[in-house]
Design a protein around this motif. Structure first.
Motif, PDB file in Angstrom:
ATOM      1  N   PRO A  44       0.737  -1.825  -0.335  1.00  0.00           N
ATOM      2  CA  PRO A  44       0.201   0.108  -0.631  1.00  0.00           C
ATOM      3  C   PRO A  44       0.942   1.404  -0.027  1.00  0.00           C
ATOM      4  CG  PRO A  44      -0.437  -1.571   2.067  1.00  0.00           C
ATOM      5  CD  PRO A  44       0.268  -1.796   1.135  1.00  0.00           C
ATOM      6  N   PHE A  45       2.090   1.495   0.606  1.00  0.00           N
ATOM      7  CA  PHE A  45       2.812   2.562   0.038  1.00  0.00           C
ATOM      8  C   PHE A  45       3.215   2.352  -1.235  1.00  0.00           C
ATOM      9  CE2 PHE A  45       3.928   3.446   4.755  1.00  0.00           C
ATOM     10  CZ  PHE A  45       3.423   2.568   5.496  1.00  0.00           C
ATOM     11  N   VAL A  46       3.116   1.915  -1.961  1.00  0.00           N
ATOM     12  CA  VAL A  46       3.825   1.877  -3.063  1.00  0.00           C
ATOM     13  C   VAL A  46       2.764   2.239  -4.070  1.00  0.00           C
ATOM     14  CG1 VAL A  46       4.550   1.094  -5.254  1.00  0.00           C
ATOM     15  CG2 VAL A  46       5.345   0.433  -3.137  1.00  0.00           C
ATOM     16  N   VAL A  47       2.835   3.741  -4.917  1.00  0.00           N
ATOM     17  CA  VAL A  47       2.021   3.606  -5.603  1.00  0.00           C
ATOM     18  C   VAL A  47       2.157   4.217  -6.896  1.00  0.00           C
ATOM     19  CG1 VAL A  47      -0.089   6.265  -5.662  1.00  0.00           C
ATOM     20  CG2 VAL A  47       0.482   5.110  -3.708  1.00  0.00           C
ATOM     21  N   GLU A  51      -1.139   4.880 -11.213  1.00  0.00           N
ATOM     22  CA  GLU A  51      -1.879   5.019 -10.464  1.00  0.00           C
ATOM     23  C   GLU A  51      -2.016   7.177  -9.936  1.00  0.00           C
ATOM     24  OE1 GLU A  51      -1.350   0.843  -8.057  1.00  0.00           O
ATOM     25  OE2 GLU A  51      -0.043   2.038  -7.389  1.00  0.00           O
ATOM     26  N   ARG A  52      -0.784   7.457  -9.647  1.00  0.00           N
ATOM     27  CA  ARG A  52      -1.008   8.496  -8.880  1.00  0.00           C
ATOM     28  C   ARG A  52      -1.912   9.721 -10.475  1.00  0.00           C
ATOM     29  NH1 ARG A  52       4.252   9.393  -7.906  1.00  0.00           N
ATOM     30  NH2 ARG A  52       3.485   8.518  -5.715  1.00  0.00           N
ATOM     31  N   ARG A  53      -1.851   9.363 -10.970  1.00  0.00           N
ATOM     32  CA  ARG A  53      -2.437   9.630 -12.562  1.00  0.00           C
ATOM     33  C   ARG A  53      -4.142   9.729 -12.529  1.00  0.00           C
ATOM     34  NH1 ARG A  53       2.266  10.548 -15.996  1.00  0.00           N
ATOM     35  NH2 ARG A  53       2.356   8.228 -16.772  1.00  0.00           N
ATOM     36  N   ILE A  57      -7.426  14.796  -8.264  1.00  0.00           N
ATOM     37  CA  ILE A  57      -5.994  16.365  -7.665  1.00  0.00           C
ATOM     38  C   ILE A  57      -6.286  16.217  -6.620  1.00  0.00           C
ATOM     39  CG2 ILE A  57      -5.591  18.783  -7.854  1.00  0.00           C
ATOM     40  CD1 ILE A  57      -5.678  18.096 -11.252  1.00  0.00           C
ATOM     41  N   ILE A  58      -7.261  16.913  -6.604  1.00  0.00           N
ATOM     42  CA  ILE A  58      -8.559  17.107  -4.497  1.00  0.00           C
ATOM     43  C   ILE A  58      -9.002  15.636  -4.389  1.00  0.00           C
ATOM     44  CG2 ILE A  58      -9.361  18.648  -3.169  1.00  0.00           C
ATOM     45  CD1 ILE A  58      -8.729  20.970  -5.533  1.00  0.00           C
ATOM     46  N   GLY A 123       2.767   7.750  -1.075  1.00  0.00           N
ATOM     47  CA  GLY A 123       2.961   7.054  -1.853  1.00  0.00           C
ATOM     48  C   GLY A 123       4.440   6.881  -2.400  1.00  0.00           C
ATOM     49  N   PHE A 124       5.202   6.129  -2.991  1.00  0.00           N
ATOM     50  CA  PHE A 124       6.514   5.730  -3.035  1.00  0.00           C
ATOM     51  C   PHE A 124       6.452   5.395  -4.864  1.00  0.00           C
ATOM     52  CE2 PHE A 124       6.579   6.611   1.478  1.00  0.00           C
ATOM     53  CZ  PHE A 124       6.894   7.238   1.096  1.00  0.00           C
TER      54      PHE A 124
END
Lengths: 154, 154
Positions: A44-47, A51-53, A57-58, A123-124
């Motif tokens: 769960p710490f890996v994004v 995924e982030r895209r 945005i908010i 996340g990382f």
């Protein structure tokens, strides 16, 4: 099967990552994660960037992501303690809008201060990035303690 | 009519109390308090022993009381700043059960650290007690800044 050429495997052997895994497993009082590998627990710490895209945005940070932020910086503090003998713990102030401030405290000294934004996207990119980032904050906190040892031990 | 022999009148003239009143009036963006006296504005900060006794031992702190705690320690920070030139601001971590921790930060220095309990009962016996308590924390924070000026100005 361990693939020693895999950067994730190397990342899992890093002191910071091991401290974080130990901390997370210590929270697992019901043994639900006993059968899980370290990589699975850290998943769960890996994004990833994709995924982030895909995230808004908010967004309202959910309790799980706030918990992961707390765990990440608690692990920074634990690693600082194991390297310096000085206890360091986090304190956070989060708005509901997903930004906030996090500080890591040792005695009367603020050894790390971060303004957090887009908390819901925390996340990382991968485990190597997590290990690198963790080690960076540990080093920064250590440097502060070394600069003001009396205040950190107050 | 001012009664100069009244301890409340003396308390209202204290630097800390005046700073707190200024801060509270600055929050009153709609002018709802324009017609109120300083004593009236500070009234919610006064909780007599009888009122406190009538409160439940354990209670959920409401947003108003959390706001008053924030204002009280923000005023401590403002008063510290006006006396030392060093900015100091509060950061709180509250549980829903009504206890928590409050710190006042100047630069990288924690100039005040308080564990708060029974937050829902926050208040002072009278305005003199409020002024005395405020001045006490201002003095404590000042002493910390004077002991570690480089860290407080970092």
């Amino acid at each position: 099967m361990l693939d020693v050429a895999d950067p994730s495997t190397a990342a899992l052997a890093e002191p910071f990552t091991r401290t974080l895994v130990r901390l997370l497993r210590a929270q697992d009082t019901h043994g639900a994660w006993d059968a899980k590998s370290d990589a699975e627990i850290l998943k769960p710490f890996v994004v990833t960037r994709e995924e982030r895209r895909a995230m808004p945005i908010i967004g309202d940070p959910d309790p799980d992501v706030l918990w992961r932020i707390e765990m990440f910086y608690t692990a920074v503090g634990l690693q600082v303690e194991s390297e310096t003998g000085v206890m360091a713990g986090p304190m956070t102030k989060m708005s509901h809008e997903g930004f906030g401030r996090l500080i890591l405290i040792a005695g009367k000294l603020i050894v790390l201060s971060r303004h957090l934004r887009d908390v819901h996207r925390f996340g990382f990119d991968d485990l190597s990035a997590l290990a690198t980032e963790g080690a960076k904050w540990v080093a920064k906190a250590r440097a502060e303690i070394e600069a003001h040892p009396d205040v950190a031990r107050a």
